[in-house]
Design an enzyme around this catalytic site. Structure first.
Site, mmCIF file in Angstrom:
data_model
loop_
_atom_site.group_PDB
_atom_site.id
_atom_site.type_symbol
_atom_site.label_atom_id
_atom_site.label_comp_id
_atom_site.label_asym_id
_atom_site.label_seq_id
_atom_site.Cartn_x
_atom_site.Cartn_y
_atom_site.Cartn_z
ATOM 1 N N GLY A 12 0.783 -1.235 0.000
ATOM 2 C CA GLY A 12 0.000 0.000 0.000
ATOM 3 C C GLY A 12 0.810 1.276 0.000
ATOM 4 N N SER A 13 1.980 1.264 -0.631
ATOM 5 C CA SER A 13 2.778 2.498 -0.603
ATOM 6 C C SER A 13 2.108 3.613 -1.415
ATOM 7 C CB SER A 13 4.211 2.244 -1.094
ATOM 8 O OG SER A 13 4.243 1.961 -2.475
ATOM 9 N N ASN A 14 1.411 3.280 -2.479
ATOM 10 C CA ASN A 14 0.678 4.321 -3.218
ATOM 11 C C ASN A 14 -0.482 4.865 -2.394
ATOM 12 O OD1 ASN A 14 1.708 4.865 -6.042
ATOM 13 N ND2 ASN A 14 1.752 2.622 -6.009
ATOM 14 N N MET A 90 -4.818 -6.334 -6.787
ATOM 15 C CA MET A 90 -4.412 -7.325 -7.783
ATOM 16 C C MET A 90 -5.524 -8.328 -8.106
ATOM 17 S SD MET A 90 -1.557 -5.955 -8.311
ATOM 18 C CE MET A 90 -0.510 -7.011 -9.299
ATOM 19 N N ARG A 91 -6.742 -7.850 -8.240
ATOM 20 C CA ARG A 91 -7.843 -8.696 -8.704
ATOM 21 C C ARG A 91 -8.407 -8.098 -9.984
ATOM 22 N NH1 ARG A 91 -7.283 -13.321 -6.937
ATOM 23 N NH2 ARG A 91 -9.404 -13.856 -7.562
ATOM 24 N N ASN A 107 -6.953 3.830 -11.540
ATOM 25 C CA ASN A 107 -5.964 2.782 -11.272
ATOM 26 C C ASN A 107 -4.576 3.339 -11.548
ATOM 27 O OD1 ASN A 107 -4.908 0.104 -10.845
ATOM 28 N ND2 ASN A 107 -4.715 -0.111 -13.074
ATOM 29 N N HIS A 109 -0.932 1.819 -12.860
ATOM 30 C CA HIS A 109 -0.345 0.614 -13.455
ATOM 31 C C HIS A 109 1.135 0.888 -13.740
ATOM 32 C CE1 HIS A 109 -0.173 -3.127 -15.662
ATOM 33 N NE2 HIS A 109 0.528 -2.497 -16.579
ATOM 34 N N THR A 141 -11.774 1.167 -17.243
ATOM 35 C CA THR A 141 -12.869 0.741 -18.115
ATOM 36 C C THR A 141 -12.869 -0.793 -18.091
ATOM 37 O OG1 THR A 141 -11.349 0.887 -19.980
ATOM 38 C CG2 THR A 141 -12.770 2.793 -19.592
ATOM 39 N N LEU A 144 -9.056 -4.671 -19.358
ATOM 40 C CA LEU A 144 -7.965 -4.622 -18.375
ATOM 41 C C LEU A 144 -6.849 -3.666 -18.806
ATOM 42 C CD1 LEU A 144 -6.771 -5.952 -15.755
ATOM 43 C CD2 LEU A 144 -5.545 -7.501 -17.289
HETATM 44 C C1 GAR Z 1 2.575 -0.624 -7.744
HETATM 45 O O1 GAR Z 1 3.782 -0.644 -8.454
HETATM 46 C C2 GAR Z 1 1.402 -0.547 -8.688
HETATM 47 O O2 GAR Z 1 1.644 0.241 -9.817
HETATM 48 C C3 GAR Z 1 1.225 -1.996 -9.064
HETATM 49 O O3 GAR Z 1 1.460 -2.713 -7.881
HETATM 50 C C4 GAR Z 1 2.351 -1.972 -7.045
HETATM 51 C C5 GAR Z 1 1.676 -1.799 -5.710
HETATM 52 O O4 GAR Z 1 2.546 -1.224 -4.789
HETATM 53 N N1 GAR Z 1 -0.055 -2.245 -9.590
HETATM 54 C C6 GAR Z 1 -0.301 -3.180 -10.509
HETATM 55 O O5 GAR Z 1 0.555 -3.932 -10.942
HETATM 56 C C7 GAR Z 1 -1.753 -3.266 -10.963
HETATM 57 N N2 GAR Z 1 -1.847 -3.950 -12.182
HETATM 58 P P1 GAR Z 1 1.974 -0.576 -3.450
HETATM 59 O O6 GAR Z 1 1.081 -1.631 -2.815
HETATM 60 O O7 GAR Z 1 3.173 -0.310 -2.635
HETATM 61 O O8 GAR Z 1 1.206 0.657 -3.827
#
Ligand code: GAR
Length: 210
Positions: A12-14, A90-91, A107, A109, A141, A144
């Site tokens: 969950g750093s984002n 990641m679902r 989202n 990505h 949308t 994916l």
């Molecule tokens: C991030 O790099 C995000 O872009 C990616 O997972 C990581 C989550 O990091 N998302 C995907 O790959 C979605 N398809 P976080 O949990 O530290 O935010």
């Protein structure tokens, strides 16, 4: 006050970057809840330590995707979100779920979409010989890793990069562009015309980092 709900699956750093920017920059918004599909997700503990409402909806406890999403929607809608964020969630989501939050679902990505949707984006960028990699914030949308692009960040791919070192460099930029995109959304600064997203004030919708 706009209400933001954030979905995570892991560290969950984002989510942290968005929550901290919201607080420090004094947005007219609040993170109403953080919800994970993995009960032990590290990001949930951090969110709880910040006094945020948290919940887990374990996808493994449901017979199918529909049932899982119905339970997830129920948890999310308790918090009446103006904006729902996928932050390392990641679902894969069904068109029904995506339609329920149409126009208020973002989202992040870890690639320069439309290149490298799906998984292992950094490994694939290195193996393809890309000289630039990056991240994309987009409206979700049904297809994916598609949908109108709000902002992108680009970083160089170095000749000695590993998947891990490239991921770290891209992640640092994710922590800049996701809060920026969310701030634009909650302050009503985004204009959506078909597949195109414009920032009304003309702020750059890209970030280049060397
Ligand atoms: C991030 O790099 C995000 O872009 C990616 O997972 C990581 C989550 O990091 N998302 C995907 O790959 C979605 N398809 P976080 O949990 O530290 O935010």
């Amino acid at each position: 006050m706009k209400r933001i709900v954030i979905l995570i699956s892991g560290r969950g750093s984002n989510m942290q970057a968005v929550q901290q920017a919201c607080r420090v920059e004094g947005w007219k918004a609040e993170v109403a809840a953080v919800i994970a599909n993995v009960p032990g997700a590290a990001g949930l503990a951090w969110a709880a330590s910040q006094g945020l409402a948290t919940a887990a909806v374990d996808h493994r406890a449901f017979p199918d995707r529909q049932a899982f999403e119905a339970a997830l929607i129920e948890q999310i809608d308790r918090h009446a979100p103006d904006l729902l964020l996928l932050a390392g969630f990641m679902r894969i989501l069904t068109p029904g779920f995506v339609g329920h939050y149409a126009g208020r679902l973002l989202n992040i990505h870890p690639s320069l979409l439309p290149a490298f949707g799906g998984l292992h984006t950094h490994r694939r960028a290195i193996e393809t010989g890309c000289k630039l990699a990056g991240a994309t914030v987009h409206f979700v949308t049904p297809e994916l890793d598609h949908g109108p692009i709000v902002i992108q960040s680009a970083v160089p791919v170095r000749t000695d990069d590993s998947e891990h070192s490239l991921a770290e460099r891209v992640l640092a930029t994710e922590h800049v562009i996701y809060p920026r995109a969310v701030r634009w959304f909650v302050h009503g600064e985004l204009e959506l015309a078909g597949n195109l997203v414009r920032h009304r004030g003309g702020e750059p919708q890209w970030l280049l980092t060397s």
